[in-house]
Scaffold this motif. Structure first.
Motif, PDB file in Angstrom:
ATOM      1  N   GLY A  53       0.764  -1.245   0.000  1.00 37.53           N
ATOM      2  CA  GLY A  53       0.000   0.000   0.000  1.00 37.53           C
ATOM      3  C   GLY A  53       0.791   1.290   0.000  1.00 37.53           C
ATOM      4  N   TYR A  54       2.097   1.213  -0.211  1.00 33.67           N
ATOM      5  CA  TYR A  54       2.903   2.442  -0.147  1.00 33.67           C
ATOM      6  C   TYR A  54       2.463   3.477  -1.181  1.00 33.67           C
ATOM      7  N   ASP A  55       2.218   3.043  -2.411  1.00 32.49           N
ATOM      8  CA  ASP A  55       1.800   3.982  -3.457  1.00 32.49           C
ATOM      9  C   ASP A  55       0.412   4.548  -3.166  1.00 32.49           C
ATOM     10  N   ALA A  56      -0.486   3.680  -2.741  1.00 33.42           N
ATOM     11  CA  ALA A  56      -1.855   4.123  -2.448  1.00 33.42           C
ATOM     12  C   ALA A  56      -1.872   5.162  -1.334  1.00 33.42           C
ATOM     13  N   VAL A  57      -1.110   4.926  -0.286  1.00 35.11           N
ATOM     14  CA  VAL A  57      -1.057   5.853   0.842  1.00 35.11           C
ATOM     15  C   VAL A  57      -0.420   7.176   0.428  1.00 35.11           C
ATOM     16  N   GLU A  58       0.621   7.105  -0.375  1.00 31.56           N
ATOM     17  CA  GLU A  58       1.274   8.332  -0.843  1.00 31.56           C
ATOM     18  C   GLU A  58       0.305   9.182  -1.667  1.00 31.56           C
ATOM     19  N   ALA A  59      -0.477   8.530  -2.528  1.00 31.06           N
ATOM     20  CA  ALA A  59      -1.460   9.262  -3.333  1.00 31.06           C
ATOM     21  C   ALA A  59      -2.520   9.907  -2.454  1.00 31.06           C
ATOM     22  N   ALA A  60      -2.967   9.178  -1.436  1.00 31.16           N
ATOM     23  CA  ALA A  60      -3.976   9.721  -0.524  1.00 31.16           C
ATOM     24  C   ALA A  60      -3.425  10.932   0.231  1.00 31.16           C
ATOM     25  N   LYS A  61      -2.158  10.884   0.604  1.00 28.46           N
ATOM     26  CA  LYS A  61      -1.531  12.010   1.303  1.00 28.46           C
ATOM     27  C   LYS A  61      -1.502  13.259   0.424  1.00 28.46           C
ATOM     28  N   ARG A  62      -1.530  13.057  -0.887  1.00 28.45           N
ATOM     29  CA  ARG A  62      -1.480  14.180  -1.825  1.00 28.45           C
ATOM     30  C   ARG A  62      -2.865  14.590  -2.327  1.00 28.45           C
ATOM     31  N   GLY A  63      -3.897  14.062  -1.685  1.00 33.15           N
ATOM     32  CA  GLY A  63      -5.244  14.537  -1.959  1.00 33.15           C
ATOM     33  C   GLY A  63      -6.051  13.733  -2.945  1.00 33.15           C
ATOM     34  N   PHE A  64      -5.509  12.611  -3.416  1.00 31.06           N
ATOM     35  CA  PHE A  64      -6.286  11.776  -4.339  1.00 31.06           C
ATOM     36  C   PHE A  64      -7.296  10.931  -3.564  1.00 31.06           C
ATOM     37  N   GLU A  65      -8.382  10.615  -4.233  1.00 29.29           N
ATOM     38  CA  GLU A  65      -9.420   9.745  -3.670  1.00 29.29           C
ATOM     39  C   GLU A  65      -9.091   8.330  -4.121  1.00 29.29           C
ATOM     40  N   VAL A  66      -8.525   7.528  -3.225  1.00 38.85           N
ATOM     41  CA  VAL A  66      -7.848   6.291  -3.625  1.00 38.85           C
ATOM     42  C   VAL A  66      -8.621   5.040  -3.245  1.00 38.85           C
ATOM     43  N   THR A  67      -8.746   4.161  -4.236  1.00 39.64           N
ATOM     44  CA  THR A  67      -9.153   2.777  -4.008  1.00 39.64           C
ATOM     45  C   THR A  67      -7.945   1.916  -4.364  1.00 39.64           C
ATOM     46  N   ALA A  68      -7.639   0.935  -3.533  1.00 33.38           N
ATOM     47  CA  ALA A  68      -6.482   0.079  -3.791  1.00 33.38           C
ATOM     48  C   ALA A  68      -6.874  -1.365  -3.514  1.00 33.38           C
ATOM     49  N   LEU A  69      -6.538  -2.238  -4.432  1.00 36.13           N
ATOM     50  CA  LEU A  69      -6.927  -3.636  -4.248  1.00 36.13           C
ATOM     51  C   LEU A  69      -5.729  -4.558  -4.376  1.00 36.13           C
ATOM     52  N   ASP A  70      -5.830  -5.678  -3.723  1.00 35.28           N
ATOM     53  CA  ASP A  70      -4.836  -6.729  -3.855  1.00 35.28           C
ATOM     54  C   ASP A  70      -5.508  -8.065  -3.583  1.00 35.28           C
ATOM     55  N   PHE A  71      -4.959  -9.095  -4.206  1.00 33.59           N
ATOM     56  CA  PHE A  71      -5.453 -10.456  -4.060  1.00 33.59           C
ATOM     57  C   PHE A  71      -5.132 -11.009  -2.672  1.00 33.59           C
ATOM     58  N   SER A  72      -4.130 -10.416  -2.007  1.00 31.69           N
ATOM     59  CA  SER A  72      -3.625 -10.952  -0.748  1.00 31.69           C
ATOM     60  C   SER A  72      -4.195 -10.221   0.458  1.00 31.69           C
ATOM     61  N   GLU A  73      -4.877 -10.955   1.308  1.00 36.05           N
ATOM     62  CA  GLU A  73      -5.411 -10.378   2.543  1.00 36.05           C
ATOM     63  C   GLU A  73      -4.274  -9.956   3.465  1.00 36.05           C
ATOM     64  N   THR A  74      -3.171 -10.710   3.446  1.00 34.20           N
ATOM     65  CA  THR A  74      -2.013 -10.374   4.275  1.00 34.20           C
ATOM     66  C   THR A  74      -1.459  -9.008   3.898  1.00 34.20           C
ATOM     67  N   ALA A  75      -1.338  -8.765   2.594  1.00 34.85           N
ATOM     68  CA  ALA A  75      -0.822  -7.475   2.124  1.00 34.85           C
ATOM     69  C   ALA A  75      -1.769  -6.335   2.496  1.00 34.85           C
ATOM     70  N   ILE A  76      -3.051  -6.556   2.322  1.00 35.98           N
ATOM     71  CA  ILE A  76      -4.029  -5.502   2.617  1.00 35.98           C
ATOM     72  C   ILE A  76      -4.073  -5.190   4.108  1.00 35.98           C
ATOM     73  N   ASP A  77      -3.918  -6.194   4.955  1.00 33.04           N
ATOM     74  CA  ASP A  77      -3.878  -5.940   6.403  1.00 33.04           C
ATOM     75  C   ASP A  77      -2.739  -4.984   6.738  1.00 33.04           C
ATOM     76  N   PHE A  78      -1.582  -5.210   6.130  1.00 35.00           N
ATOM     77  CA  PHE A  78      -0.442  -4.311   6.346  1.00 35.00           C
ATOM     78  C   PHE A  78      -0.763  -2.915   5.821  1.00 35.00           C
ATOM     79  N   ALA A  79      -1.347  -2.858   4.615  1.00 32.39           N
ATOM     80  CA  ALA A  79      -1.649  -1.572   3.976  1.00 32.39           C
ATOM     81  C   ALA A  79      -2.621  -0.745   4.815  1.00 32.39           C
ATOM     82  N   LYS A  80      -3.609  -1.400   5.396  1.00 30.36           N
ATOM     83  CA  LYS A  80      -4.572  -0.689   6.237  1.00 30.36           C
ATOM     84  C   LYS A  80      -3.892  -0.069   7.451  1.00 30.36           C
ATOM     85  N   LYS A  81      -2.957  -0.805   8.044  1.00 26.95           N
ATOM     86  CA  LYS A  81      -2.219  -0.277   9.201  1.00 26.95           C
ATOM     87  C   LYS A  81      -1.341   0.894   8.794  1.00 26.95           C
TER      88      LYS A  81
END
Length: 205
Positions: A53-81
């Motif tokens: 989620g590094y790219d998604a979070v960076e975009a959100a910090k810059r004001g974009f309205e971001v949806t980010a998806l991944d096949f891996s629940e493990t990866a998304i858990d990290f991204a949410k944190k």
């Protein structure tokens, strides 16, 4: 198990810290894109195969309205944190991109892909290009960093042929730019290329 079509394959890689493609930081070339003319005046962004989620979070910090998806629940858990730590809002989805519902048709002004095209089963690349078209709004932008551009056996990542990719995406999208003059990390210099496409206005065929 070595079936890239199954989420467990990807979960296993993330659980074992074997996500060798992960930069542990926003992609430098993507950070440049966020400030570029191509993303200017566009706000709704989909990051496909977002990983940690590094790219998604960076975009959100810059004001974009971001949806980010991944096949891996493990990866998304990290991204949410990560998003919580950075105090930004990202709509994270644990989802197979191919299975996105009609809710996301014509939904995004920008779609970004880095190391997802090379991760899917190569036999599904045409389906992938069509799904990209489906989720883009008219006049929407698809930005993809093609990697690895080389001859290699097996995968993921599976070898990427620029001509093949261009032909697939150009069936319904208009190629705006194709360049290797991007801010690549040192090990990937000369092995990747940025392409930006636009979804034409008008009705879908």
């Amino acid at each position: 198990m070595n079936d890239v079509n199954k989420s467990e394959f990807w979960n296993e890689l993330y659980r074992n810290n074997a996500a060798a493609w992960d930069l542990k930081t926003p992609t430098p070339a993507f950070t440049d894109l966020l400030e570029s003319e191509y993303f200017s005046a566009r706000r709704t962004l989909l990051v496909v195969g977002c990983g940690y989620g590094y790219d998604a979070v960076e975009a959100a910090k810059r004001g974009f309205e971001v949806t980010a998806l991944d096949f891996s629940e493990t990866a998304i858990d990290f991204a949410k944190k990560l998003a919580q730590k950075e105090n930004v809002n990202v709509n994270f989805l644990v989802e197979d991109f191919f299975n996105l519902t009609d809710e996301y048709l014509d939904a995004f002004e920008i779609v970004f892909d880095y190391v997802t095209y090379c991760a899917i089963d190569p036999g599904r690349r045409k389906d992938y290009s069509e799904k990209i078209f489906d989720v883009l709004k008219p006049n929407g932008i698809f930005a993809i960093i093609l990697f690895p551009i080389e001859k290699r056996i097996g995968g993921p990542p599976f070898a990427v042929d620029v001509n093949e990719a261009t032909e697939l995406f150009s069936e319904k999208l208009e190629l705006i730019i194709s360049t290797d003059k991007i801010n690549s990390i040192k090990p990937r210099k000369g092995r990747e290329l940025l392409q930006i496409y636009r979804r034409p206005d008008g009705k879908k065929s």
